[in-house]
Design a protein around this motif. Structure first.
Motif, PDB file in Angstrom:
ATOM      1  N   ILE A 143       0.836  -1.205   0.000  1.00 58.12           N
ATOM      2  CA  ILE A 143       0.000   0.000   0.000  1.00 58.12           C
ATOM      3  C   ILE A 143       0.869   1.253   0.000  1.00 58.12           C
ATOM      4  N   VAL A 144       1.888   1.261   0.845  1.00 54.24           N
ATOM      5  CA  VAL A 144       2.776   2.425   0.908  1.00 54.24           C
ATOM      6  C   VAL A 144       3.505   2.613  -0.421  1.00 54.24           C
ATOM      7  N   ALA A 145       3.990   1.519  -0.999  1.00 60.35           N
ATOM      8  CA  ALA A 145       4.729   1.630  -2.258  1.00 60.35           C
ATOM      9  C   ALA A 145       3.841   2.160  -3.382  1.00 60.35           C
ATOM     10  N   LEU A 146       2.603   1.665  -3.474  1.00 61.62           N
ATOM     11  CA  LEU A 146       1.703   2.148  -4.522  1.00 61.62           C
ATOM     12  C   LEU A 146       1.342   3.619  -4.311  1.00 61.62           C
ATOM     13  N   THR A 147       1.171   4.011  -3.053  1.00 58.95           N
ATOM     14  CA  THR A 147       0.856   5.410  -2.768  1.00 58.95           C
ATOM     15  C   THR A 147       2.009   6.318  -3.163  1.00 58.95           C
ATOM     16  N   LEU A 148       3.212   5.944  -2.787  1.00 61.61           N
ATOM     17  CA  LEU A 148       4.376   6.767  -3.142  1.00 61.61           C
ATOM     18  C   LEU A 148       4.603   6.793  -4.653  1.00 61.61           C
ATOM     19  N   LEU A 149       4.307   5.699  -5.326  1.00 63.97           N
ATOM     20  CA  LEU A 149       4.435   5.688  -6.777  1.00 63.97           C
ATOM     21  C   LEU A 149       3.460   6.683  -7.407  1.00 63.97           C
ATOM     22  N   THR A 150       2.247   6.747  -6.851  1.00 63.41           N
ATOM     23  CA  THR A 150       1.255   7.699  -7.360  1.00 63.41           C
ATOM     24  C   THR A 150       1.705   9.140  -7.120  1.00 63.41           C
ATOM     25  N   LEU A 151       2.195   9.423  -5.917  1.00 64.98           N
ATOM     26  CA  LEU A 151       2.638  10.783  -5.595  1.00 64.98           C
ATOM     27  C   LEU A 151       3.816  11.203  -6.472  1.00 64.98           C
ATOM     28  N   THR A 152       4.757  10.279  -6.654  1.00 62.30           N
ATOM     29  CA  THR A 152       5.906  10.603  -7.500  1.00 62.30           C
ATOM     30  C   THR A 152       5.463  10.874  -8.936  1.00 62.30           C
ATOM     31  N   GLY A 153       4.472  10.104  -9.405  1.00 62.02           N
ATOM     32  CA  GLY A 153       3.951  10.332 -10.745  1.00 62.02           C
ATOM     33  C   GLY A 153       3.352  11.715 -10.906  1.00 62.02           C
ATOM     34  N   MET A 154       2.732  12.259  -9.828  1.00 60.49           N
ATOM     35  CA  MET A 154       2.176  13.609  -9.903  1.00 60.49           C
ATOM     36  C   MET A 154       3.265  14.669 -10.024  1.00 60.49           C
ATOM     37  N   ALA A 175      14.035  17.581  -2.058  1.00 60.46           N
ATOM     38  CA  ALA A 175      12.720  17.905  -1.512  1.00 60.46           C
ATOM     39  C   ALA A 175      11.717  16.799  -1.821  1.00 60.46           C
ATOM     40  N   THR A 176      11.756  16.281  -3.057  1.00 61.51           N
ATOM     41  CA  THR A 176      10.841  15.190  -3.415  1.00 61.51           C
ATOM     42  C   THR A 176      11.096  13.954  -2.564  1.00 61.51           C
ATOM     43  N   ALA A 177      12.386  13.614  -2.384  1.00 61.05           N
ATOM     44  CA  ALA A 177      12.720  12.438  -1.566  1.00 61.05           C
ATOM     45  C   ALA A 177      12.271  12.620  -0.125  1.00 61.05           C
ATOM     46  N   ALA A 178      12.497  13.824   0.445  1.00 59.62           N
ATOM     47  CA  ALA A 178      12.112  14.072   1.830  1.00 59.62           C
ATOM     48  C   ALA A 178      10.592  14.024   1.999  1.00 59.62           C
ATOM     49  N   ILE A 179       9.870  14.621   1.062  1.00 62.21           N
ATOM     50  CA  ILE A 179       8.405  14.630   1.155  1.00 62.21           C
ATOM     51  C   ILE A 179       7.847  13.204   1.040  1.00 62.21           C
ATOM     52  N   CYS A 180       8.347  12.440   0.079  1.00 59.53           N
ATOM     53  CA  CYS A 180       7.858  11.070  -0.094  1.00 59.53           C
ATOM     54  C   CYS A 180       8.235  10.187   1.099  1.00 59.53           C
ATOM     55  N   ALA A 181       9.446  10.378   1.647  1.00 61.45           N
ATOM     56  CA  ALA A 181       9.857   9.587   2.799  1.00 61.45           C
ATOM     57  C   ALA A 181       8.986   9.894   4.011  1.00 61.45           C
ATOM     58  N   THR A 182       8.713  11.179   4.244  1.00 63.59           N
ATOM     59  CA  THR A 182       7.857  11.551   5.377  1.00 63.59           C
ATOM     60  C   THR A 182       6.444  11.022   5.188  1.00 63.59           C
ATOM     61  N   GLY A 215       2.741  22.856  -8.292  1.00 66.66           N
ATOM     62  CA  GLY A 215       1.478  23.144  -7.611  1.00 66.66           C
ATOM     63  C   GLY A 215       0.742  21.896  -7.156  1.00 66.66           C
ATOM     64  N   ASN A 216       1.077  20.744  -7.738  1.00 63.34           N
ATOM     65  CA  ASN A 216       0.446  19.490  -7.297  1.00 63.34           C
ATOM     66  C   ASN A 216       0.783  19.149  -5.851  1.00 63.34           C
ATOM     67  N   LEU A 217       1.898  19.718  -5.368  1.00 66.12           N
ATOM     68  CA  LEU A 217       2.281  19.455  -3.974  1.00 66.12           C
ATOM     69  C   LEU A 217       1.242  19.960  -2.973  1.00 66.12           C
ATOM     70  N   LEU A 218       0.445  20.928  -3.362  1.00 66.29           N
ATOM     71  CA  LEU A 218      -0.521  21.499  -2.424  1.00 66.29           C
ATOM     72  C   LEU A 218      -1.525  20.456  -1.919  1.00 66.29           C
ATOM     73  N   MET A 219      -1.781  19.421  -2.718  1.00 65.50           N
ATOM     74  CA  MET A 219      -2.781  18.423  -2.342  1.00 65.50           C
ATOM     75  C   MET A 219      -2.192  17.258  -1.564  1.00 65.50           C
ATOM     76  N   PHE A 220      -0.869  17.162  -1.520  1.00 64.39           N
ATOM     77  CA  PHE A 220      -0.254  16.001  -0.875  1.00 64.39           C
ATOM     78  C   PHE A 220      -0.692  15.813   0.579  1.00 64.39           C
ATOM     79  N   PRO A 221      -0.662  16.844   1.430  1.00 62.92           N
ATOM     80  CA  PRO A 221      -1.015  16.622   2.845  1.00 62.92           C
ATOM     81  C   PRO A 221      -2.449  16.142   3.056  1.00 62.92           C
ATOM     82  N   ALA A 222      -3.344  16.413   2.079  1.00 61.47           N
ATOM     83  CA  ALA A 222      -4.746  16.031   2.268  1.00 61.47           C
ATOM     84  C   ALA A 222      -4.906  14.529   2.445  1.00 61.47           C
ATOM     85  N   GLY A 223      -4.075  13.740   1.787  1.00 65.73           N
ATOM     86  CA  GLY A 223      -4.198  12.287   1.895  1.00 65.73           C
ATOM     87  C   GLY A 223      -3.872  11.741   3.263  1.00 65.73           C
ATOM     88  N   LEU A 224      -3.179  12.524   4.102  1.00 62.58           N
ATOM     89  CA  LEU A 224      -2.802  12.054   5.441  1.00 62.58           C
ATOM     90  C   LEU A 224      -3.657  12.666   6.556  1.00 62.58           C
TER      91      LEU A 224
END
Length: 402
Positions: free
Chosen positions: A28-39, A63-70, A112-121
């Motif tokens: 689940i985590v891997a698929l989620t991170l794959l989706t976020l990276t694709g955005m 920044a991308t690595a830190a955001i995806c890792a967190t 600008g896609n980063l603005l939606m990332f926190p909503a999933g958590l």
């Protein structure tokens, strides 16, 4: 075929294979991170191959690595039910990073896609009530911030609807994961319960068969020993009976193992009266109608067997009365004996206490929809009574009669 192989076979045919909880969460985590990276791929492509400025490329990758890792860490911990108050700090830091990076890197190129990332958590980290309130606020602030950053109108509209959808999606993902794990544990518990019930059934059957048969063999051996010097013919007769009983017991045990053992009330009462009479206890078997419903033989036959064993093992009876009758809707079996005086003691001199046999019988009769009572009724008499419905629990209409 016994119950245990059937349970295993049904599990192989019906139940889907569910991976271990840790592996399932990792997927689940891997698929989620794959989706976020694709955005973020359009923004990363732009930085790597269009601008190609080493400082910006390093910042974008870091920044991308830190955001995806967190993000992955918070999702993993909450999937594994390791929620902690510190996770709210992590969500706040993730929000600051996701909202602070677009003005620096340029929101118009995909950041600008980063603005939606926190909503999933939001609904993953926060309690449900707080998550609903925060999601409502984020649904308003995220598009407003997008307007300030100069995002296209369609992107702002997408964020307006995407924030609540992302929050709901995160909640459903964690909820479904936990449901699957609870179902996994429930299935394992059902399997353990089925195994326990099968062991209990097997133990009861062995108790019913061997307890009665071995007691009868011991009694016949005592009779043979008593007549060893006085009546050789009687000894030969008793030895023949012992051999027949032993063979029958071996056959019964084999049938129990196969799970196909069928009990006949008529046969059980014949054996009971013969054994009690051999022990010097007056007993007469009542006549049993050949039209007796088939489903009553099993429970009432076991009652007769257990009663015979208890009379021989735990009583000082001189007579035993067996009565079988039917009323409007039930078939009754009552067995009474005069061996329940105050001085009655179990083998070895210990005071008699109800054993597992009567408890097992009560459970069996209750499972058949009947009633069961056992105990002294005064004047040194002990009474065992059982009744089962004349109609099967799910049989056709109509009443069987004796």
């Amino acid at each position: 075929m016994t119950l245990l192989p059937l349970i295993a076979e049904a599990g192989r045919q019906v139940q889907p294979r569910i991976g271990r909880p840790g592996a399932f969460a990792a997927v689940i985590v891997a698929l989620t991170l794959l989706t976020l990276t694709g955005m973020l791929l359009p923004a990363l492509w732009y930085e790597l191959f269009v601008r190609s400025e080493p400082g910006r490329v390093a910042l974008a990758v870091a920044a991308t690595a830190a955001i995806c890792a967190t993000y992955g860490r918070l999702l993993w911990l909450n999937l594994r039910r390791r929620t902690a108050p510190a996770h709210r700090i992590g969500l706040a830091a993730l929000t600051v990073a996701c909202w602070g990076l677009p003005p620096v890197m340029g929101a118009e190129v995909g950041w600008g896609n980063l603005l939606m990332f926190p909503a999933g958590l939001i609904a993953v980290v926060l309690p449900l009530r707080q998550a609903v309130a925060v999601t409502g606020v984020a649904t308003v602030l995220t598009p407003g911030y997008g307007v300030l950053l100069g995002l296209p109108p369609l992107t702002v509209l997408y964020e307006l609807f995407g924030v609540p959808v992302a929050a709901f999606s995160g909640y459903v993902t964690v909820w479904m994961y936990h449901i699957v794990q609870e179902l996994r544990r429930a299935r394992a518990e059902l399997a353990r319960s089925a195994v326990g019930e099968e062991r209990l059934r097997f133990a009861r059957d062995l108790h019913d068969v061997l307890g009665h048969s071995l007691q009868a063999v011991a009694l016949r051996a005592e009779v043979a020993e008593r007549y060893l010097e006085r009546d050789p013919g009687r000894v030969r007769k008793e030895l023949t009976e012992i051999q027949a009983m032993a063979r029958e017991a071996v056959g019964d045990v084999r049938e129990i193992v196969r799970g196909y053992r069928a009990t006949s009330l008529r046969t059980e009462l014949d054996g009971m009266s013969a054994v009690l009479q051999a022990a010097g206890i007056r007993c007469r078997r009542p006549e049993i109608s050949p039209r007796l419903p088939a489903h009553v033989h099993e429970p009432l036959g076991r009652v007769a067997r257990e009663a015979a064993t208890n009379v021989l093992r735990h009583s000082t009876a001189t007579w035993c009365l067996i009565t079988v009758w039917a009323d409007d809707d039930r078939m009754w079996l009552e067995i009474s004996n005069d061996g329940a005086g105050p001085g009655r003691r179990a083998p070895g001199g210990a005071p008699h206490r109800p054993g597992s046999g009567l408890t097992g019988l009560a459970e069996r009769i209750a499972a058949a929809g009947g009633e069961f009572t056992a105990g002294p009724v005064g004047d040194g008499t002990f009474r065992v009574a059982a009744a089962v419905p004349l109609l099967p629990a799910r049989g056709p209409a109509g009443k069987g009669r004796t």
